[in-house]
Design a protein around this motif. Structure first.
Motif, PDB file in Angstrom:
ATOM      1  N   LEU A 166      26.080  21.854  29.862  1.00 54.22           N
ATOM      2  CA  LEU A 166      26.680  23.120  29.444  1.00 54.22           C
ATOM      3  C   LEU A 166      27.278  23.817  30.661  1.00 54.22           C
ATOM      4  O   LEU A 166      26.879  23.556  31.793  1.00 54.22           O
ATOM      5  CB  LEU A 166      25.617  24.030  28.827  1.00 54.22           C
ATOM      6  N   PRO A 167      28.212  24.750  30.437  1.00 50.42           N
ATOM      7  CA  PRO A 167      28.761  25.505  31.561  1.00 50.42           C
ATOM      8  C   PRO A 167      27.681  26.355  32.232  1.00 50.42           C
ATOM      9  O   PRO A 167      26.802  26.904  31.571  1.00 50.42           O
ATOM     10  CB  PRO A 167      29.811  26.412  30.920  1.00 50.42           C
ATOM     11  N   ALA A 168      27.770  26.467  33.551  1.00 53.00           N
ATOM     12  CA  ALA A 168      26.855  27.317  34.306  1.00 53.00           C
ATOM     13  C   ALA A 168      27.119  28.784  33.959  1.00 53.00           C
ATOM     14  O   ALA A 168      28.219  29.152  33.531  1.00 53.00           O
ATOM     15  CB  ALA A 168      27.048  27.091  35.791  1.00 53.00           C
ATOM     16  N   ASP A 169      26.106  29.621  34.148  1.00 48.72           N
ATOM     17  CA  ASP A 169      26.233  31.047  33.845  1.00 48.72           C
ATOM     18  C   ASP A 169      27.061  31.791  34.895  1.00 48.72           C
ATOM     19  O   ASP A 169      27.646  32.822  34.608  1.00 48.72           O
ATOM     20  CB  ASP A 169      24.855  31.697  33.750  1.00 48.72           C
ATOM     21  N   TYR A 170      27.073  31.287  36.119  1.00 53.15           N
ATOM     22  CA  TYR A 170      27.853  31.909  37.187  1.00 53.15           C
ATOM     23  C   TYR A 170      28.103  30.865  38.268  1.00 53.15           C
ATOM     24  O   TYR A 170      27.450  29.832  38.250  1.00 53.15           O
ATOM     25  CB  TYR A 170      27.139  33.165  37.730  1.00 53.15           C
ATOM     26  N   PRO A 171      29.010  30.988  39.175  1.00 54.92           N
ATOM     27  CA  PRO A 171      29.799  32.171  39.499  1.00 54.92           C
ATOM     28  C   PRO A 171      31.092  32.290  38.700  1.00 54.92           C
ATOM     29  O   PRO A 171      31.790  33.293  38.802  1.00 54.92           O
ATOM     30  CB  PRO A 171      30.118  31.988  40.982  1.00 54.92           C
ATOM     31  N   GLU A 172      31.419  31.279  37.913  1.00 50.53           N
ATOM     32  CA  GLU A 172      32.699  31.295  37.200  1.00 50.53           C
ATOM     33  C   GLU A 172      32.882  32.512  36.302  1.00 50.53           C
ATOM     34  O   GLU A 172      34.006  32.921  36.030  1.00 50.53           O
ATOM     35  CB  GLU A 172      32.850  30.005  36.376  1.00 50.53           C
ATOM     36  N   SER A 173      31.796  33.127  35.857  1.00 56.37           N
ATOM     37  CA  SER A 173      31.889  34.302  34.981  1.00 56.37           C
ATOM     38  C   SER A 173      32.093  35.606  35.755  1.00 56.37           C
ATOM     39  O   SER A 173      32.400  36.636  35.154  1.00 56.37           O
ATOM     40  CB  SER A 173      30.617  34.418  34.136  1.00 56.37           C
ATOM     41  N   LEU A 174      31.930  35.578  37.064  1.00 54.33           N
ATOM     42  CA  LEU A 174      32.049  36.799  37.864  1.00 54.33           C
ATOM     43  C   LEU A 174      33.510  37.212  38.027  1.00 54.33           C
ATOM     44  O   LEU A 174      34.385  36.373  38.242  1.00 54.33           O
ATOM     45  CB  LEU A 174      31.421  36.600  39.238  1.00 54.33           C
ATOM     46  N   ALA A 175      33.762  38.507  37.954  1.00 56.08           N
ATOM     47  CA  ALA A 175      35.119  39.033  38.097  1.00 56.08           C
ATOM     48  C   ALA A 175      35.725  38.653  39.444  1.00 56.08           C
ATOM     49  O   ALA A 175      36.916  38.306  39.516  1.00 56.08           O
ATOM     50  CB  ALA A 175      35.117  40.548  37.920  1.00 56.08           C
ATOM     51  N   THR A 176      34.929  38.691  40.493  1.00 52.17           N
ATOM     52  CA  THR A 176      35.453  38.345  41.819  1.00 52.17           C
ATOM     53  C   THR A 176      35.873  36.882  41.877  1.00 52.17           C
ATOM     54  O   THR A 176      36.878  36.535  42.491  1.00 52.17           O
ATOM     55  CB  THR A 176      34.408  38.623  42.917  1.00 52.17           C
ATOM     56  N   TRP A 177      35.115  36.030  41.217  1.00 48.89           N
ATOM     57  CA  TRP A 177      35.428  34.604  41.190  1.00 48.89           C
ATOM     58  C   TRP A 177      36.737  34.377  40.431  1.00 48.89           C
ATOM     59  O   TRP A 177      37.622  33.661  40.904  1.00 48.89           O
ATOM     60  CB  TRP A 177      34.275  33.851  40.526  1.00 48.89           C
ATOM     61  N   ARG A 178      36.848  35.002  39.268  1.00 44.10           N
ATOM     62  CA  ARG A 178      38.066  34.848  38.459  1.00 44.10           C
ATOM     63  C   ARG A 178      39.288  35.407  39.180  1.00 44.10           C
ATOM     64  O   ARG A 178      40.371  34.842  39.116  1.00 44.10           O
ATOM     65  CB  ARG A 178      37.877  35.492  37.089  1.00 44.10           C
ATOM     66  N   ALA A 179      39.112  36.527  39.883  1.00 41.07           N
ATOM     67  CA  ALA A 179      40.226  37.139  40.613  1.00 41.07           C
ATOM     68  C   ALA A 179      40.747  36.214  41.698  1.00 41.07           C
ATOM     69  O   ALA A 179      41.958  36.135  41.936  1.00 41.07           O
ATOM     70  CB  ALA A 179      39.792  38.481  41.215  1.00 41.07           C
ATOM     71  N   MET A 180      39.869  35.504  42.373  1.00 40.44           N
ATOM     72  CA  MET A 180      40.298  34.598  43.432  1.00 40.44           C
ATOM     73  C   MET A 180      41.083  33.417  42.849  1.00 40.44           C
ATOM     74  O   MET A 180      41.973  32.872  43.516  1.00 40.44           O
ATOM     75  CB  MET A 180      39.103  34.083  44.226  1.00 40.44           C
ATOM     76  N   LEU A 181      40.766  33.027  41.634  1.00 39.71           N
ATOM     77  CA  LEU A 181      41.478  31.919  41.005  1.00 39.71           C
ATOM     78  C   LEU A 181      42.903  32.294  40.648  1.00 39.71           C
ATOM     79  O   LEU A 181      43.779  31.427  40.558  1.00 39.71           O
ATOM     80  CB  LEU A 181      40.731  31.441  39.757  1.00 39.71           C
ATOM     81  N   THR A 182      43.153  33.583  40.408  1.00 41.91           N
ATOM     82  CA  THR A 182      44.490  34.032  40.026  1.00 41.91           C
ATOM     83  C   THR A 182      45.263  34.631  41.195  1.00 41.91           C
ATOM     84  O   THR A 182      46.426  34.994  41.025  1.00 41.91           O
ATOM     85  CB  THR A 182      44.409  35.075  38.886  1.00 41.91           C
ATOM     86  N   ALA A 183      44.626  34.740  42.348  1.00 41.95           N
ATOM     87  CA  ALA A 183      45.305  35.348  43.520  1.00 41.95           C
ATOM     88  C   ALA A 183      46.287  34.397  44.158  1.00 41.95           C
ATOM     89  O   ALA A 183      46.248  33.226  44.067  1.00 41.95           O
ATOM     90  CB  ALA A 183      44.253  35.782  44.554  1.00 41.95           C
TER      91      ALA A 183
END
Length: 183
Positions: A166-183
């Motif tokens: 199953l998908p891990a609970d974090y860090p992928e769910s964190l806003a900071t993590w998601r922001a870095m993916l779109t930066a």
């Protein structure tokens, strides 16, 4: 606020921080000792423990007691330890605080050695002078059979439940993590 009152408030928070740290340690120890009575009694009467992955969910002391009793029927030895712990006190209510606890665990569900890295997002409540968990959210970075650990970091599927990834609970769910993916 006078200097004297500010100093007293700060001393009270230092003492509270120590009691909260002992609360966190009591949880880890009780998990390893399968001490269900302690696990139930370190939560408020209406306390909640949950995880986004639904690996753990219970409400109220009796629910917590029943959940851990059922859980320990197929669990062997375990070792939980905590690392970093941050506590923030509620500015409006000296009997409330929040915290973040990082930790690891070695467990043995169904006789299989497993490894876990997790974080607890806590809400603490002082009741009759005693700090308790009001809410504890357990988020897994990984939770896998020990034999799978070497390859787990290359995937977002870092939780193994009933043989399924199953998908891990974090860090992928964190806003900071998601922001870095779109930066």
């Amino acid at each position: 606020m006078s200097d004297k009152h500010e100093l007293l408030r700060r001393i009270e928070q230092l003492e509270a921080r120590h009691h909260i740290a002992e609360l966190v340690s009591s949880y880890a120890r009780a998990c390893d000792e399968h001490d269900v009575a302690t696990l139930a009694n370190i939560f408020t009467e209406d306390g909640v423990i949950e995880s986004p992955s639904k690996l753990l969910e219970a409400r109220g002391r009796e629910g917590i007691r029943a959940t851990f009793t059922a859980r320990y029927k197929n669990r062997g030895p375990s070792y939980h330890w905590t690392h970093d712990h941050v506590v923030r006190f509620d500015a409006d209510d000296p009997n409330r605080a929040t915290g973040l606890v990082l930790g690891h665990a070695e467990t043995s569900p169904n006789g299989e050695s497993s490894l876990a890295a997790m974080r607890y997002e806590d809400t603490y409540q002082r009741v009759d002078g005693r700090w308790l968990f009001a809410r504890r959210v357990l988020k897994f970075f990984y939770y896998v059979p020990a034999r799978d650990y070497a390859g787990v970091m290359a995937s977002s599927q870092r939780l193994t439940v009933g043989g399924n990834r199953l998908p891990a609970d974090y860090p992928e769910s964190l806003a900071t993590w998601r922001a870095m993916l779109t930066a």
